[in-house]
Design an enzyme around this catalytic site. Structure first.
Site, short mmCIF file in Angstrom:
data_model
loop_
_atom_site.label_atom_id
_atom_site.label_comp_id
_atom_site.label_asym_id
_atom_site.label_seq_id
_atom_site.Cartn_x
_atom_site.Cartn_y
_atom_site.Cartn_z
N HIS A 1 0.86 -1.20 0.00
CA HIS A 1 0.00 0.00 0.00
C HIS A 1 0.89 1.25 0.00
O HIS A 1 1.70 1.41 -0.90
CB HIS A 1 -0.94 -0.10 1.21
CG HIS A 1 -2.04 0.93 1.27
ND1 HIS A 1 -2.43 1.72 0.23
CD2 HIS A 1 -2.87 1.24 2.30
CE1 HIS A 1 -3.44 2.50 0.60
NE2 HIS A 1 -3.72 2.24 1.85
N HIS B 1 -2.34 -2.50 -9.53
CA HIS B 1 -3.30 -1.84 -8.65
C HIS B 1 -4.58 -2.68 -8.60
O HIS B 1 -4.96 -3.30 -9.59
CB HIS B 1 -3.64 -0.45 -9.20
CG HIS B 1 -4.26 0.45 -8.19
ND1 HIS B 1 -5.60 0.42 -7.89
CD2 HIS B 1 -3.72 1.38 -7.37
CE1 HIS B 1 -5.86 1.32 -6.96
NE2 HIS B 1 -4.74 1.91 -6.62
N ASP C 1 2.72 5.40 -6.71
CA ASP C 1 3.98 5.30 -5.95
C ASP C 1 5.21 5.20 -6.83
O ASP C 1 6.33 5.26 -6.33
CB ASP C 1 3.92 4.06 -5.03
CG ASP C 1 2.87 4.26 -3.96
OD1 ASP C 1 1.92 3.47 -3.89
OD2 ASP C 1 2.98 5.26 -3.22
C1 SDX Z 1 -1.41 2.07 -3.39
O1 SDX Z 1 -6.17 0.71 -3.09
C2 SDX Z 1 -5.63 1.85 -3.42
O2 SDX Z 1 -6.27 2.71 -3.97
C3 SDX Z 1 -4.20 2.03 -3.03
C4 SDX Z 1 -3.56 3.34 -3.46
C5 SDX Z 1 -4.17 4.52 -2.74
O3 SDX Z 1 -4.05 5.64 -3.25
O4 SDX Z 1 -4.65 4.31 -1.57
O5 SDX Z 1 -3.73 3.52 -4.87
C6 SDX Z 1 -2.08 3.37 -3.13
O6 SDX Z 1 -1.36 1.26 -2.50
C7 SDX Z 1 -0.90 1.76 -4.79
C8 SDX Z 1 -0.29 0.32 -4.89
C9 SDX Z 1 1.14 0.34 -4.32
N1 SDX Z 1 1.66 -1.02 -4.23
C10 SDX Z 1 2.66 -1.46 -5.04
O7 SDX Z 1 3.13 -0.80 -5.98
C11 SDX Z 1 3.18 -2.86 -4.69
C12 SDX Z 1 3.28 -3.70 -5.98
N2 SDX Z 1 1.90 -3.98 -6.47
C13 SDX Z 1 1.34 -5.26 -6.07
O8 SDX Z 1 1.68 -5.70 -4.77
C14 SDX Z 1 -0.16 -5.35 -6.41
O9 SDX Z 1 -0.30 -4.93 -7.70
C15 SDX Z 1 -1.18 -4.63 -5.55
C16 SDX Z 1 -1.06 -5.01 -4.12
C17 SDX Z 1 -1.08 -3.17 -5.71
C18 SDX Z 1 -2.57 -5.03 -6.07
O10 SDX Z 1 -2.76 -6.30 -5.71
P1 SDX Z 1 -4.06 -7.12 -6.19
O11 SDX Z 1 -5.13 -6.30 -6.72
O12 SDX Z 1 -4.41 -8.02 -5.07
O13 SDX Z 1 -3.52 -7.79 -7.44
P2 SDX Z 1 -3.10 -9.25 -7.48
O14 SDX Z 1 -2.15 -9.48 -6.36
O15 SDX Z 1 -4.32 -10.09 -7.56
O16 SDX Z 1 -2.32 -9.30 -8.88
C19 SDX Z 1 -2.96 -9.79 -10.03
C20 SDX Z 1 -1.87 -10.56 -10.74
C21 SDX Z 1 -1.21 -11.59 -9.84
O17 SDX Z 1 -0.78 -12.63 -10.69
P3 SDX Z 1 -1.71 -13.97 -10.78
O18 SDX Z 1 -1.86 -14.48 -9.34
O19 SDX Z 1 -3.03 -13.48 -11.35
O20 SDX Z 1 -0.93 -14.88 -11.65
O21 SDX Z 1 -0.81 -9.67 -11.15
C22 SDX Z 1 0.39 -10.02 -10.46
C23 SDX Z 1 0.02 -10.91 -9.30
O22 SDX Z 1 1.07 -11.83 -9.04
N3 SDX Z 1 0.98 -8.77 -10.02
C24 SDX Z 1 2.26 -8.45 -10.15
C25 SDX Z 1 2.36 -7.15 -9.61
N4 SDX Z 1 1.17 -6.75 -9.17
C26 SDX Z 1 0.31 -7.76 -9.41
N5 SDX Z 1 3.31 -9.12 -10.66
C27 SDX Z 1 4.50 -8.46 -10.64
N6 SDX Z 1 4.68 -7.22 -10.14
C28 SDX Z 1 3.63 -6.53 -9.62
N7 SDX Z 1 3.81 -5.31 -9.15
#
Ligand code: SDX
Length: 427
Positions: free
Chosen positions: A268, A309, A367
């Site tokens: 997050h 996201h 971010d």
């Molecule tokens: C913020 O909610 C908000 O609005 C948050 C925010 C706000 O203003 O409050 O926008 C701020 O928190 C932005 C996000 C910051 N986080 C990061 O940058 C960390 C990296 N991102 C990931 O951890 C992830 O994308 C999340 C946590 C942001 C979202 O997670 P989800 O929606 O639960 O997505 P997911 O884990 O289901 O991913 C879908 C797929 C998965 O692969 P499969 O299981 O479908 O095979 O995409 C992959 C994930 O493994 N994936 C990634 C990835 N993000 C998702 N693979 C590699 N790198 C990534 N960054």
């Protein structure tokens, strides 16, 4: 209550009841199915991570993840970033409309008159180790504010809620700067109310009692925009933590401390700090391919920080504004060839062309570029999530206030129990 649709959802359980569930329509975005009747039919919904769950009705912020749209009370973030200021956006988020000139001046002067913290709070910092993470300090000190403000803890009183909002918006930059000054052993700087919100923050961060500090207006404008871009984002994890905490009637300072704690995680708000760590770990553009390969490897927990996201399956509109701001700040500071920015821009290009990221619709989020600007301004990486918390405080407050302005129940989710059935203690 939201507008009821003429359509209904009909749920037919095999060998069981057929349940008609009402559908409600919003002004934008998905309609919702009211599943309240499931409990009396001995069912719960099951939605870990709340991927498909609307936890509340709200009119503050709307996000269209497919189109990359972010509206605050209907105004696109791109237009607010270009024409508004952080404090004017605070007014909009809390009161629902842009302020008149007089309302804006009154709001700003009220915030400026609350920027100082109780003198005894200064001793709180002495209890922390100098190397304490600033988010650890912020969690503790913001929660402790409830020990100082007994005159604004009656959450059912609109005036109490308003004074608490002013105090939190006004004091977060002061507490953030104090966390930084404490970590470098420099004296705390008292706020200056002749400076605007972002200028005052930079003064408290980088000024010192021994010499005059001139605020760079370009940097101050960038700081103000960074606060604005973080102001609110619908029902994200930390805002949901604030709403759930507030649903028990907890005081506003405790609720905001809960939001700070939830924001800290690297998935997050902690991602901005993690992005910088990742760019520094990549170190050179020649290493990018191996990191992208790791991010795609299911067996490797590494993820490309700053990408992806829960809601945006397109560019995060905040990331676009943040990228433009990064270019402006680096140009102003004469940083023409920032290696980390070069790696970030190359990484973005590679990731956006890679089928894995394209198929999973993983785009840069808010971010991804913010850390590059903060680092160029001279803010240490450990303070990056604190910057996010300062900006997001108004969003947390707006949602907390919106909840208290209508009827609400204490949040109490249920579960799918898969543990032991009842068994007797062994004789
Ligand atoms: C913020 O909610 C908000 O609005 C948050 C925010 C706000 O203003 O409050 O926008 C701020 O928190 C932005 C996000 C910051 N986080 C990061 O940058 C960390 C990296 N991102 C990931 O951890 C992830 O994308 C999340 C946590 C942001 C979202 O997670 P989800 O929606 O639960 O997505 P997911 O884990 O289901 O991913 C879908 C797929 C998965 O692969 P499969 O299981 O479908 O095979 O995409 C992959 C994930 O493994 N994936 C990634 C990835 N993000 C998702 N693979 C590699 N790198 C990534 N960054």
């Amino acid at each position: 209550m939201p507008a009821k649709s003429d359509k209904k959802a009909v749920l037919t359980i095999e060998d069981g009841p057929t349940i008609e569930l009402p559908i409600y329509e919003g002004t934008l975005g998905q309609d919702v199915i009211d599943v309240g009747q499931l409990t009396s039919n001995n069912f719960f919904t099951f939605d870990p991570g709340f991927v498909s769950t609307a936890a509340c009705e709200s009119s503050i912020t709307f996000i269209d993840g497919d189109k990359g749209v972010l509206l605050h009370r209907g105004y696109p973030i791109e237009q607010l970033a270009e024409h508004s200021t952080y404090l004017e956006t605070c007014y909009l988020l809390i009161y629902g409309e842009l302020p008149s000139k007089a309302q804006k001046e009154k709001f700003e002067s009220t915030v400026y008159r609350h920027t100082m913290v109780h003198e005894q709070l200064r001793t709180f910092f002495q209890g922390f180790r100098r190397d304490a993470h600033p988010m650890a300090i912020l969690c503790g000190v913001v929660g402790a504010l409830s020990a100082f403000y007994h005159d604004s803890l009656e959450v059912s009183d609109e005036e109490h809620r308003e004074i608490a909002a002013f105090r939190l918006i006004a004091k977060m930059p002061t507490l953030a700067a104090m966390s930084y000054k404490f970590s470098i052993g420099q004296p705390f700087m008292y706020p200056r109310n002749d400076l605007n919100y972002a200028e005052n923050f930079l003064y408290m961060m980088f000024g010192n009692p021994c010499e005059k500090y001139e605020v760079n207006p370009v940097i101050a404008k960038a700081m103000d925009r960074i606060f604005m871009l973080h102001a609110d984002h619908e029902q994200n994890a930390s805002t949901s933590a604030v709403r759930l905490t507030g649903s028990s009637g907890a005081n506003p300072f405790a609720c905001i401390a809960a939001g700070i704690a939830a924001l800290w995680g690297p998935s997050h708000g902690g991602a901005n700090e993690a992005v910088l760590g990742m760019l520094e770990e990549i170190g050179d553009e020649s290493h990018i391919d191996s990191f992208v390969a790791r991010a795609k490897d299911k067996n490797d927990p590494f993820r490309l920080m700053g990408f992806g996201h829960r809601v945006y399956k397109n560019f995060d509109p905040r990331a676009k504004v943040m990228k433009e701001t990064a270019d402006e700040v680096l140009a102003e500071l004469g940083i023409t060839n920032d290696p980390l920015l070069n790696i970030a821009k190359r990484l973005e290009t590679i990731a956006l062309e890679d089928p894995y990221f394209v198929e999973k619709k993983l785009y840069p989020n808010v971010d991804f570029y913010s850390g590059i600007i903060l680092k160029a301004i001279g803010i240490p990486t450990s303070m990056f999530t604190v910057m996010f918390a300062v900006g997001r405080t108004v969003g947390w407050i707006a949602h907390w206030n919106e909840m208290h302005s209508a009827s609400f129940k204490i949040g109490r989710p249920r579960q799918l129990y898969t543990g032991h059935t009842a068994r007797d203690y062994p004789e």
